[in-house]
Structures are given as C-alpha cells and as structure tokens.
Motif scaffolding. Sequence first.
Motif, short mmCIF file in Angstrom:
data_model
loop_
_atom_site.label_atom_id
_atom_site.label_comp_id
_atom_site.label_asym_id
_atom_site.label_seq_id
_atom_site.Cartn_x
_atom_site.Cartn_y
_atom_site.Cartn_z
N VAL A 40 0.84 -1.20 0.00
CA VAL A 40 0.00 0.00 0.00
C VAL A 40 0.87 1.25 0.00
CG1 VAL A 40 -1.72 1.32 1.31
CG2 VAL A 40 -1.94 -1.15 1.10
N LEU A 41 1.93 1.25 0.80
CA LEU A 41 2.83 2.39 0.85
C LEU A 41 3.50 2.63 -0.50
CD1 LEU A 41 4.32 4.58 2.48
CD2 LEU A 41 6.06 2.86 2.97
N LEU A 42 3.97 1.56 -1.15
CA LEU A 42 4.61 1.70 -2.45
C LEU A 42 3.64 2.22 -3.51
CD1 LEU A 42 6.84 -1.49 -2.55
CD2 LEU A 42 7.58 0.88 -2.29
N ILE A 43 2.40 1.77 -3.47
CA ILE A 43 1.40 2.25 -4.42
C ILE A 43 1.11 3.73 -4.20
CG2 ILE A 43 -1.05 2.08 -5.07
CD1 ILE A 43 -0.78 -0.96 -4.66
N LEU A 44 0.95 4.14 -2.94
CA LEU A 44 0.67 5.55 -2.65
C LEU A 44 1.83 6.46 -3.04
CD1 LEU A 44 -1.14 5.27 0.80
CD2 LEU A 44 -2.13 5.87 -1.41
N VAL A 45 3.05 6.05 -2.72
CA VAL A 45 4.22 6.84 -3.08
C VAL A 45 4.37 6.89 -4.60
CG1 VAL A 45 6.74 6.91 -2.99
CG2 VAL A 45 5.43 6.47 -0.91
N GLY A 46 4.13 5.79 -5.26
CA GLY A 46 4.20 5.76 -6.72
C GLY A 46 3.17 6.68 -7.36
N CYS A 47 1.95 6.66 -6.86
CA CYS A 47 0.91 7.54 -7.40
C CYS A 47 1.25 9.01 -7.16
CB CYS A 47 -0.44 7.21 -6.77
SG CYS A 47 -1.12 5.66 -7.31
N GLY A 48 1.72 9.33 -5.98
CA GLY A 48 2.12 10.71 -5.69
C GLY A 48 3.27 11.17 -6.57
N THR A 49 4.22 10.29 -6.79
CA THR A 49 5.36 10.63 -7.63
C THR A 49 4.95 10.85 -9.08
OG1 THR A 49 6.77 9.31 -6.18
CG2 THR A 49 7.64 9.85 -8.36
N VAL A 50 4.07 10.01 -9.58
CA VAL A 50 3.58 10.17 -10.95
C VAL A 50 2.84 11.50 -11.10
CG1 VAL A 50 1.93 9.26 -12.64
CG2 VAL A 50 3.54 7.74 -11.51
N TYR A 51 2.05 11.85 -10.09
CA TYR A 51 1.31 13.11 -10.15
C TYR A 51 2.26 14.31 -10.19
CZ TYR A 51 -1.68 16.99 -8.84
OH TYR A 51 -2.32 18.19 -8.81
N VAL A 52 3.27 14.31 -9.33
CA VAL A 52 4.24 15.41 -9.29
C VAL A 52 5.02 15.47 -10.60
CG1 VAL A 52 6.33 16.24 -8.15
CG2 VAL A 52 4.41 15.46 -6.78
N ALA A 53 5.42 14.32 -11.12
CA ALA A 53 6.17 14.29 -12.37
C ALA A 53 5.31 14.79 -13.53
CB ALA A 53 6.67 12.88 -12.65
N PHE A 54 4.01 14.51 -13.49
CA PHE A 54 3.11 14.98 -14.53
C PHE A 54 2.93 16.49 -14.47
CE2 PHE A 54 -1.26 15.95 -15.94
CZ PHE A 54 -1.15 15.54 -17.26
N ARG A 55 2.85 17.04 -13.26
CA ARG A 55 2.64 18.48 -13.09
C ARG A 55 3.91 19.28 -13.34
NH1 ARG A 55 -2.11 20.63 -13.18
NH2 ARG A 55 -1.60 22.10 -11.56
N HIS A 56 5.06 18.70 -13.10
CA HIS A 56 6.35 19.38 -13.24
C HIS A 56 7.29 18.50 -14.06
CE1 HIS A 56 4.97 22.15 -10.17
NE2 HIS A 56 4.63 21.10 -9.43
N PRO A 57 7.23 18.58 -15.40
CA PRO A 57 8.02 17.69 -16.27
C PRO A 57 9.53 17.69 -16.00
CG PRO A 57 6.35 18.80 -17.55
CD PRO A 57 6.32 19.41 -16.18
N PRO A 58 10.19 18.83 -15.72
CA PRO A 58 11.64 18.74 -15.44
C PRO A 58 11.95 17.86 -14.22
CG PRO A 58 11.05 21.01 -15.91
CD PRO A 58 9.77 20.23 -15.78
#
Length: 50
Positions: A10-28
Amino acid sequence: MSARMDERTVLLILVGCGTVYVAFRHPPFGTALLVGVGVVTLLHLLMGER
C-alpha cells in the motif's frame, strides 16, 4: 495469492501515485526523477548479485 495487501504494498502504491502526479505536473522534475530511479534500480540489481 492473498486477497489482502500488506502495508508495504500500500505504501509503495501511494508513493508511486504521488510521484507520478508530481512528475506529470512538473516535467523537469519528472525527468530528473526518472534518471534517479534508473540509477538506484541499476545499483540495486548490481549489488543484489553478491
């Protein structure tokens, strides 16, 4: 296969989702994150052989 997920999964899924969201919002940041994950994965694979 168990129907329940453990806390680590569950922790890995949540961290992964949060990371994907941040990477999507800030491409660099996403590009730098991808390089970092690649290097850490490579080191993990190389060190796991020993």
